[in-house]
Motif scaffolding. Sequence first.
Motif, PDB file in Angstrom:
ATOM      1  N   LEU A  90      50.172  72.360  87.098  1.00 20.95           N
ATOM      2  CA  LEU A  90      49.832  71.060  86.382  1.00 20.95           C
ATOM      3  C   LEU A  90      51.128  71.180  86.335  1.00 20.95           C
ATOM      4  O   LEU A  90      51.628  69.831  86.141  1.00 20.95           O
ATOM      5  N   ALA A  91      51.995  71.745  85.997  1.00 19.41           N
ATOM      6  CA  ALA A  91      53.679  71.831  86.434  1.00 19.41           C
ATOM      7  C   ALA A  91      54.611  72.442  87.317  1.00 19.41           C
ATOM      8  O   ALA A  91      53.884  73.563  87.374  1.00 19.41           O
ATOM      9  N   LEU A  92      55.653  71.754  87.279  1.00 18.91           N
ATOM     10  CA  LEU A  92      56.641  73.188  88.253  1.00 18.91           C
ATOM     11  C   LEU A  92      58.081  72.564  88.148  1.00 18.91           C
ATOM     12  O   LEU A  92      58.359  71.465  87.892  1.00 18.91           O
ATOM     13  N   ARG A  93      59.025  74.283  89.009  1.00 18.10           N
ATOM     14  CA  ARG A  93      60.177  73.854  88.865  1.00 18.10           C
ATOM     15  C   ARG A  93      60.469  74.365  89.357  1.00 18.10           C
ATOM     16  O   ARG A  93      60.482  75.404  89.414  1.00 18.10           O
ATOM     17  N   ASP A  94      62.116  74.394  90.193  1.00 17.53           N
ATOM     18  CA  ASP A  94      62.666  75.079  90.176  1.00 17.53           C
ATOM     19  C   ASP A  94      63.601  75.861  89.393  1.00 17.53           C
ATOM     20  O   ASP A  94      64.075  75.938  88.326  1.00 17.53           O
ATOM     21  N   LEU A  95      63.109  77.102  89.962  1.00 19.41           N
ATOM     22  CA  LEU A  95      63.983  78.769  88.959  1.00 19.41           C
ATOM     23  C   LEU A  95      65.370  78.724  88.464  1.00 19.41           C
ATOM     24  O   LEU A  95      65.704  78.623  87.528  1.00 19.41           O
ATOM     25  N   ASP A  96      66.247  78.425  90.101  1.00 20.77           N
ATOM     26  CA  ASP A  96      67.202  78.302  89.104  1.00 20.77           C
ATOM     27  C   ASP A  96      68.165  77.423  90.270  1.00 20.77           C
ATOM     28  O   ASP A  96      69.328  77.815  90.328  1.00 20.77           O
ATOM     29  N   GLU A  97      67.283  76.242  90.609  1.00 19.96           N
ATOM     30  CA  GLU A  97      68.686  74.658  90.943  1.00 19.96           C
ATOM     31  C   GLU A  97      69.185  75.531  92.146  1.00 19.96           C
ATOM     32  O   GLU A  97      69.756  74.390  93.546  1.00 19.96           O
ATOM     33  N   THR A  98      68.233  76.489  93.145  1.00 22.10           N
ATOM     34  CA  THR A  98      68.832  76.293  94.177  1.00 22.10           C
ATOM     35  C   THR A  98      67.762  75.918  95.571  1.00 22.10           C
ATOM     36  O   THR A  98      68.594  76.200  96.716  1.00 22.10           O
ATOM     37  N   GLY A  99      66.660  75.831  95.430  1.00 20.03           N
ATOM     38  CA  GLY A  99      66.151  75.316  96.376  1.00 20.03           C
ATOM     39  C   GLY A  99      64.768  76.538  96.743  1.00 20.03           C
ATOM     40  O   GLY A  99      64.523  76.374  98.103  1.00 20.03           O
ATOM     41  N   ARG A 100      65.001  77.970  96.654  1.00 19.48           N
ATOM     42  CA  ARG A 100      64.570  79.006  97.184  1.00 19.48           C
ATOM     43  C   ARG A 100      63.691  79.578  96.320  1.00 19.48           C
ATOM     44  O   ARG A 100      62.091  79.191  97.538  1.00 19.48           O
ATOM     45  N   PHE A 101      63.118  79.327  95.084  1.00 16.32           N
ATOM     46  CA  PHE A 101      61.720  79.771  94.511  1.00 16.32           C
ATOM     47  C   PHE A 101      60.980  78.512  93.502  1.00 16.32           C
ATOM     48  O   PHE A 101      62.255  78.030  93.408  1.00 16.32           O
ATOM     49  N   VAL A 102      60.264  78.333  93.319  1.00 17.13           N
ATOM     50  CA  VAL A 102      59.739  77.593  92.234  1.00 17.13           C
ATOM     51  C   VAL A 102      58.994  78.199  91.525  1.00 17.13           C
ATOM     52  O   VAL A 102      57.696  79.260  91.833  1.00 17.13           O
ATOM     53  N   LEU A 103      58.730  77.823  89.947  1.00 19.95           N
ATOM     54  CA  LEU A 103      57.798  78.454  88.876  1.00 19.95           C
ATOM     55  C   LEU A 103      56.396  77.379  89.269  1.00 19.95           C
ATOM     56  O   LEU A 103      57.330  76.443  88.201  1.00 19.95           O
ATOM     57  N   VAL A 104      55.536  77.509  88.872  1.00 20.14           N
ATOM     58  CA  VAL A 104      54.205  76.559  89.193  1.00 20.14           C
ATOM     59  C   VAL A 104      53.537  77.136  87.525  1.00 20.14           C
ATOM     60  O   VAL A 104      53.142  78.496  87.437  1.00 20.14           O
ATOM     61  N   LEU A 105      53.217  76.346  86.736  1.00 24.21           N
ATOM     62  CA  LEU A 105      52.656  76.438  86.120  1.00 24.21           C
ATOM     63  C   LEU A 105      51.407  76.048  85.908  1.00 24.21           C
ATOM     64  O   LEU A 105      51.021  74.821  86.710  1.00 24.21           O
ATOM     65  N   CYS A 106      50.031  77.040  85.801  1.00 20.90           N
ATOM     66  CA  CYS A 106      48.202  76.174  86.345  1.00 20.90           C
ATOM     67  C   CYS A 106      47.935  76.953  85.486  1.00 20.90           C
ATOM     68  O   CYS A 106      47.716  77.781  84.309  1.00 20.90           O
ATOM     69  N   ARG A 107      46.160  76.097  84.940  1.00 23.82           N
ATOM     70  CA  ARG A 107      45.903  76.229  84.961  1.00 23.82           C
ATOM     71  C   ARG A 107      44.317  77.145  85.469  1.00 23.82           C
ATOM     72  O   ARG A 107      43.905  76.602  86.019  1.00 23.82           O
ATOM     73  N   GLU A 108      43.715  78.937  85.173  1.00 28.33           N
ATOM     74  CA  GLU A 108      42.884  79.089  85.589  1.00 28.33           C
ATOM     75  C   GLU A 108      41.801  78.152  85.124  1.00 28.33           C
ATOM     76  O   GLU A 108      41.178  78.079  84.869  1.00 28.33           O
ATOM     77  N   VAL A 109      41.257  77.950  86.589  1.00 28.86           N
ATOM     78  CA  VAL A 109      40.076  76.733  86.380  1.00 28.86           C
ATOM     79  C   VAL A 109      38.678  77.799  85.985  1.00 28.86           C
ATOM     80  O   VAL A 109      38.278  78.418  87.229  1.00 28.86           O
ATOM     81  N   THR A 110      37.798  77.679  85.060  1.00 29.59           N
ATOM     82  CA  THR A 110      36.504  78.376  85.093  1.00 29.59           C
ATOM     83  C   THR A 110      35.325  78.002  85.285  1.00 29.59           C
ATOM     84  O   THR A 110      35.063  76.355  84.409  1.00 29.59           O
ATOM     85  N   GLY A 111      34.036  77.503  85.541  1.00 36.31           N
ATOM     86  CA  GLY A 111      32.702  77.295  85.166  1.00 36.31           C
ATOM     87  C   GLY A 111      32.995  76.616  85.648  1.00 36.31           C
ATOM     88  O   GLY A 111      32.639  75.334  87.185  1.00 36.31           O
TER      89      GLY A 111
END
Length: 111
Positions: A90-111
Amino acid sequence: MAALDIDAGRLTARLVLEAPQATDDGQGGADVVFAELARVWALVEPKTFGEEMKGPGLVSEVTHQVTLRARDDLRPGQRLRKGARVFAILALRDLDETGRFVLVLCREVTG
């Protein structure tokens, strides 16, 4: 912003990153299929859950935060897969603005 000390050893879930691709359906239209882009290591953490009445019955929704190493080809609309489980990005963002890790918001798809 100070760099976060993220322990890469916590990225223990092996996920498949998939991107949507349109394919000809043979009748002048297109079907959307997902093609594998990469296999990634990630930390998957449940965030929220809920239920609501839709159509003929009860539908549940679960969102997750997924932490992974940053990638240039990661976009909303793609998905992550772990076996039979599918997580729509759904969305993503750089965790600490260093470009090393990204935090991704996901919705689990069921059915």
